[in-house]
Design a protein around this motif. Structure first.
Motif, PDB file in Angstrom:
ATOM      1  N   SER A 121       0.922  -1.154  -0.021  1.00  0.00           N
ATOM      2  CA  SER A 121      -0.283  -0.198  -0.090  1.00  0.00           C
ATOM      3  C   SER A 121       0.917   1.292  -0.005  1.00  0.00           C
ATOM      4  CB  SER A 121      -0.892   0.073   1.321  1.00  0.00           C
ATOM      5  OG  SER A 121      -0.339   0.286   2.510  1.00  0.00           O
ATOM      6  N   LEU A 122       2.079   1.242   0.719  1.00  0.00           N
ATOM      7  CA  LEU A 122       2.872   2.293   0.830  1.00  0.00           C
ATOM      8  C   LEU A 122       3.500   2.688  -0.867  1.00  0.00           C
ATOM      9  CD1 LEU A 122       4.467   4.499   2.292  1.00  0.00           C
ATOM     10  CD2 LEU A 122       6.173   2.647   2.975  1.00  0.00           C
ATOM     11  N   LYS A 123       3.869   1.569  -1.302  1.00  0.00           N
ATOM     12  CA  LYS A 123       4.470   1.794  -2.545  1.00  0.00           C
ATOM     13  C   LYS A 123       3.293   2.212  -3.645  1.00  0.00           C
ATOM     14  CE  LYS A 123       6.929  -0.789  -6.483  1.00  0.00           C
ATOM     15  NZ  LYS A 123       5.911  -0.592  -7.405  1.00  0.00           N
ATOM     16  N   GLU A 124       2.231   1.744  -3.546  1.00  0.00           N
ATOM     17  CA  GLU A 124       1.195   2.149  -4.390  1.00  0.00           C
ATOM     18  C   GLU A 124       0.576   3.582  -4.189  1.00  0.00           C
ATOM     19  OE1 GLU A 124      -1.988  -0.926  -4.833  1.00  0.00           O
ATOM     20  OE2 GLU A 124      -0.669  -2.360  -4.482  1.00  0.00           O
ATOM     21  N   TRP A 125       0.296   3.969  -2.899  1.00  0.00           N
ATOM     22  CA  TRP A 125      -0.451   5.075  -2.571  1.00  0.00           C
ATOM     23  C   TRP A 125       0.662   6.424  -3.134  1.00  0.00           C
ATOM     24  CZ3 TRP A 125      -4.856   6.438  -0.424  1.00  0.00           C
ATOM     25  CH2 TRP A 125      -4.828   7.923  -0.164  1.00  0.00           C
ATOM     26  N   GLU A 181      -2.477  11.680   5.618  1.00  0.00           N
ATOM     27  CA  GLU A 181      -2.631  10.274   5.748  1.00  0.00           C
ATOM     28  C   GLU A 181      -1.552   9.894   6.673  1.00  0.00           C
ATOM     29  OE1 GLU A 181      -4.062  12.089   1.741  1.00  0.00           O
ATOM     30  OE2 GLU A 181      -1.966  11.773   2.620  1.00  0.00           O
ATOM     31  N   PHE A 182      -2.020   8.762   7.204  1.00  0.00           N
ATOM     32  CA  PHE A 182      -1.184   7.967   8.456  1.00  0.00           C
ATOM     33  C   PHE A 182      -0.974   6.550   7.557  1.00  0.00           C
ATOM     34  CE2 PHE A 182      -2.420  10.358  12.307  1.00  0.00           C
ATOM     35  CZ  PHE A 182      -1.452  11.332  12.319  1.00  0.00           C
ATOM     36  N   LEU A 183      -0.147   5.783   7.923  1.00  0.00           N
ATOM     37  CA  LEU A 183      -0.018   4.586   7.421  1.00  0.00           C
ATOM     38  C   LEU A 183      -1.243   3.724   7.518  1.00  0.00           C
ATOM     39  CD1 LEU A 183       3.786   3.725   8.454  1.00  0.00           C
ATOM     40  CD2 LEU A 183       2.869   4.509   6.419  1.00  0.00           C
ATOM     41  N   ARG A 184      -1.900   3.902   8.826  1.00  0.00           N
ATOM     42  CA  ARG A 184      -3.184   3.068   8.777  1.00  0.00           C
ATOM     43  C   ARG A 184      -4.265   3.415   7.558  1.00  0.00           C
ATOM     44  NH1 ARG A 184      -2.629   5.865  13.821  1.00  0.00           N
ATOM     45  NH2 ARG A 184      -4.102   7.568  13.851  1.00  0.00           N
ATOM     46  N   ASP A 185      -4.150   4.672   7.438  1.00  0.00           N
ATOM     47  CA  ASP A 185      -5.026   4.980   6.329  1.00  0.00           C
ATOM     48  C   ASP A 185      -4.893   4.173   4.987  1.00  0.00           C
ATOM     49  OD1 ASP A 185      -6.566   6.783   8.131  1.00  0.00           O
ATOM     50  OD2 ASP A 185      -4.825   8.324   7.644  1.00  0.00           O
ATOM     51  N   LEU A 186      -3.525   3.923   4.832  1.00  0.00           N
ATOM     52  CA  LEU A 186      -3.394   3.364   3.648  1.00  0.00           C
ATOM     53  C   LEU A 186      -3.497   1.947   3.382  1.00  0.00           C
ATOM     54  CD1 LEU A 186      -1.420   6.013   3.129  1.00  0.00           C
ATOM     55  CD2 LEU A 186       0.306   4.768   2.339  1.00  0.00           C
ATOM     56  N   LEU A 187      -3.457   1.229   4.880  1.00  0.00           N
ATOM     57  CA  LEU A 187      -3.740  -0.169   5.120  1.00  0.00           C
ATOM     58  C   LEU A 187      -5.085  -0.141   4.716  1.00  0.00           C
ATOM     59  CD1 LEU A 187      -3.161  -2.974   5.920  1.00  0.00           C
ATOM     60  CD2 LEU A 187      -3.252  -2.314   8.108  1.00  0.00           C
ATOM     61  N   GLY A 188      -6.124   0.874   5.453  1.00  0.00           N
ATOM     62  CA  GLY A 188      -7.431   0.456   5.233  1.00  0.00           C
ATOM     63  C   GLY A 188      -7.963   0.788   3.727  1.00  0.00           C
ATOM     64  N   TRP A 189      -7.145   1.735   2.974  1.00  0.00           N
ATOM     65  CA  TRP A 189      -7.421   1.721   1.557  1.00  0.00           C
ATOM     66  C   TRP A 189      -7.058   0.488   0.777  1.00  0.00           C
ATOM     67  CZ3 TRP A 189      -3.147   2.037  -1.725  1.00  0.00           C
ATOM     68  CH2 TRP A 189      -3.448   2.410  -3.212  1.00  0.00           C
ATOM     69  N   LYS A 190      -5.929   0.186   1.287  1.00  0.00           N
ATOM     70  CA  LYS A 190      -5.705  -1.242   0.502  1.00  0.00           C
ATOM     71  C   LYS A 190      -6.435  -2.406   0.859  1.00  0.00           C
ATOM     72  CE  LYS A 190      -2.468  -3.631  -1.866  1.00  0.00           C
ATOM     73  NZ  LYS A 190      -2.354  -3.559  -3.310  1.00  0.00           N
ATOM     74  N   LEU A 191      -6.965  -2.646   1.659  1.00  0.00           N
ATOM     75  CA  LEU A 191      -7.827  -3.450   2.239  1.00  0.00           C
ATOM     76  C   LEU A 191      -9.266  -3.375   1.170  1.00  0.00           C
ATOM     77  CD1 LEU A 191      -7.710  -3.567   6.109  1.00  0.00           C
ATOM     78  CD2 LEU A 191      -7.210  -5.423   4.528  1.00  0.00           C
ATOM     79  N   VAL A 192      -9.741  -2.255   1.114  1.00  0.00           N
ATOM     80  CA  VAL A 192     -11.076  -1.746   0.464  1.00  0.00           C
ATOM     81  C   VAL A 192     -10.612  -2.244  -1.083  1.00  0.00           C
ATOM     82  CG1 VAL A 192     -12.747  -0.254  -0.273  1.00  0.00           C
ATOM     83  CG2 VAL A 192     -11.962  -0.258   2.243  1.00  0.00           C
ATOM     84  N   LYS A 193      -9.320  -1.817  -1.419  1.00  0.00           N
ATOM     85  CA  LYS A 193      -9.135  -1.750  -2.773  1.00  0.00           C
ATOM     86  C   LYS A 193      -8.946  -3.197  -3.167  1.00  0.00           C
ATOM     87  CE  LYS A 193      -5.732  -0.439  -6.325  1.00  0.00           C
ATOM     88  NZ  LYS A 193      -4.306  -0.141  -6.408  1.00  0.00           N
ATOM     89  N   ASN A 194      -8.423  -4.093  -2.293  1.00  0.00           N
ATOM     90  CA  ASN A 194      -8.395  -5.531  -2.785  1.00  0.00           C
ATOM     91  C   ASN A 194      -9.752  -6.177  -2.601  1.00  0.00           C
ATOM     92  OD1 ASN A 194      -5.681  -4.931  -3.297  1.00  0.00           O
ATOM     93  ND2 ASN A 194      -5.107  -6.356  -1.555  1.00  0.00           N
ATOM     94  N   ASN A 195     -10.576  -5.465  -1.865  1.00  0.00           N
ATOM     95  CA  ASN A 195     -11.970  -6.119  -1.867  1.00  0.00           C
ATOM     96  C   ASN A 195     -11.989  -7.284  -1.067  1.00  0.00           C
ATOM     97  OD1 ASN A 195     -14.791  -5.615  -2.059  1.00  0.00           O
ATOM     98  ND2 ASN A 195     -15.009  -6.750  -3.891  1.00  0.00           N
ATOM     99  N   LEU A 196     -11.101  -7.390  -0.045  1.00  0.00           N
ATOM    100  CA  LEU A 196     -10.903  -8.708   0.714  1.00  0.00           C
ATOM    101  C   LEU A 196     -12.166  -9.226   1.219  1.00  0.00           C
ATOM    102  CD1 LEU A 196      -7.465  -8.002   2.331  1.00  0.00           C
ATOM    103  CD2 LEU A 196      -7.756  -9.475   0.122  1.00  0.00           C
ATOM    104  N   GLY A 197     -12.448 -10.409   1.053  1.00  0.00           N
ATOM    105  CA  GLY A 197     -13.532 -11.032   1.652  1.00  0.00           C
ATOM    106  C   GLY A 197     -14.806 -10.724   0.874  1.00  0.00           C
ATOM    107  N   GLN A 198     -14.763 -10.017  -0.229  1.00  0.00           N
ATOM    108  CA  GLN A 198     -16.115  -9.536  -0.805  1.00  0.00           C
ATOM    109  C   GLN A 198     -16.544 -10.594  -1.809  1.00  0.00           C
ATOM    110  OE1 GLN A 198     -17.972  -6.825   0.531  1.00  0.00           O
ATOM    111  NE2 GLN A 198     -16.274  -7.120   2.260  1.00  0.00           N
TER     112      GLN A 198
END
Length: 461
Positions: free
Chosen positions: A303-307, A444-461
């Motif tokens: 997420s850090l690299k992509e953001w 943005e904090f690192l945790r914001d990037l993590l949340g963004w990445k989780l949603v982007k990957n649509n994990l579990g959906q």
């Protein structure tokens, strides 16, 4: 007839509310005591009361901290870097909307060089005996961070000089609320002898009886509410200072406040309620490990690299405190596992410089280092995690070349490396600190990037 004035001060509480009930209880008792004897009392906070590691502060974006200061009867505060550069522009702009105290910060302006309505450069407080106390607030010079967020910060000593000129001959006592740190406080005392008392912060220094430099009394009450500072100033009938003395009260030795433990837990619960919003649902847990590669730290590094759209990224696994279990993931869950007020940063350097940093990052002792400060709110460093970076070893296990996105690193080529901003402060990577080309991604904090990445990957959906 002589007069005694009492200044009670806290600093760098950093949302460590476990000490707050007895601090508030103690201050109320002392205020009542001095009131009975006809002596004036001022309650002051010297910044970094807010720290977004705590769920109550995160959930209220610091407004809960303001309520605590209100309820405890504080009269004057200044801001620290945690109020100034860990909150989005809008959040800081509205932070003190409900404050019943005055916010003193002389060197903060908006991008149009206009001081915000809620910030006063100084205030002249008049005691019941007619003594005039000039109180000036000044905060640490993190100009690059403030600019990124839409603020402008003047150099503190230039601003202090200007404010001292403005109050010349208007006050009997000059007190500076300084969120600059002990070394700048020492310099201030030497350069501005007209300052009578400096209430210090930022470097978490502990001055049990204060320190005199010339005629200026320097004070500091540590961090996390472990101490409450007290300055007693005595003046004669002509309002000349006869004596000034400082002491610290150890919070552990203060009387326990009524229902202390229940109050602390209620604040934690209030914060959790504010962060109940669901971000994503996981069909499988995402594991985390501080000492070996794991899916969650890899996800954060991705997420850090992509953001940041950097060529490559590195971070330390210790930034993630826990795994994410199967099921709903809330904002509170992401905050709990990544509580640090740490922003993404991109540095630009040539291949030779990048290789030096990457080889240094593989120090076998680093994963076990106990880490404090630099915005880090975890326990240990943990192993380094890489994205877009591979190390090719020879038969002896030694690194023979470094690959960036599948291509061999070239010494004279330019690269953009994404990192947690704490790496820019020089403790681990002097080369990064020396690099001029730095871009901070805020708010943005690192945790914001993590949340963004989780949603982007649509994990579990």
């Amino acid at each position: 007839m002589s007069e005694i004035i009492h200044l009670y001060h806290t600093n760098d509480v950093h949302s460590h509310f476990e000490n707050w009930p007895r601090i508030a209880h103690f201050l109320q008792k002392r205020k009542n005591l001095h009131q009975e004897t006809g002596e004036d009392t001022l309650l002051l906070d010297i910044g970094d009361h807010v720290d977004r590691w705590h769920p109550y502060t995160e959930g209220t974006l610091g407004k809960g901290n303001v309520c605590l200061l209100n309820d405890s009867g504080y009269q004057y505060v200044t801001i620290g870097n945690n109020e100034g550069i860990t909150l989005p522009y809008e959040a800081l702009s509205s932070l003190y909307d409900q404050a019943t105290f005055k916010v003193l910060v002389a060197n903060l302006y908006n991008e149009n060089r206009i001081r915000p309505d809620w910030a006063h450069p100084y205030f002249i407080h008049t005691t019941n005996h007619g003594t005039k106390i000039a109180l000036i607030g000044i905060t640490a010079y993190f100009q690059k961070f403030y600019v990124t967020l839409g603020w402008h910060l003047n150099e503190p000593f230039d601003e202090l000089k200007k404010q001292l000129q403005d109050i010349h001959n208007q006050a009997d006592l000059v007190v500076v609320l300084s969120h600059l740190g002990i070394h700048d406080d020492e310099r201030m005392a030497a350069e501005f002898p007209e300052v009578d008392v400096i209430l210090g912060a930022h470097t978490h220094h502990v001055l049990h009886q204060g320190r005199m430099i010339g005629n200026t009394l320097l004070c500091g009450a540590g961090k996390y509410g472990q101490f409450v500072g007290h300055v007693e100033v005595k003046l004669d009938a002509k309002k000349r200072i006869i004596n000034k003395a400082a002491r610290l009260y150890d919070t552990n030795e203060l009387e326990e406040a009524p229902n202390e433990e229940q109050w602390i837990e209620s604040l934690n619960n209030a914060g959790r309620l504010e962060l109940e919003e669901e971000v994503v649902t996981l069909t499988e847990s995402i594991e985390n490990n501080w000492f070996q590669p794991s899916p969650l730290s890899k996800l954060l590094c991705e997420s850090l690299k992509e953001w940041t759209t950097a060529d490559c990224a590195i971070l330390n696994a210790g930034l993630l405190l826990e795994a994410l279990p199967k099921g709903p993931v809330t904002k509170g869950d992401i905050h709990r596992i990544c509580p640090h007020p740490i922003n993404p940063c991109v540095i630009e350097l040539n291949g030779a410089e990048l290789k030096e940093i990457l080889l240094q990052s593989r120090d076998v002792e680093w994963p076990h280092i106990l880490l404090k400060g630099l915005g880090f709110r975890g326990k240990i460093m943990g192993i380094m995690v890489y994205e877009g970076i591979d190390f090719v070893k020879n038969e002896d296990g030694l690194i023979k070349k470094v690959m960036i996105n599948g291509n061999e690193l070239h010494s004279d080529q330019k690269y953009k490396l994404a990192i947690p901003d704490m790496f820019t402060f020089g403790r681990f990577f002097p080369q990064i600190q020396r690099t001029e080309a730095k871009e901070y991604f805020m708010p943005e904090f690192l945790r914001d990037l993590l949340g963004w990445k989780l949603v982007k990957n649509n994990l579990g959906q």
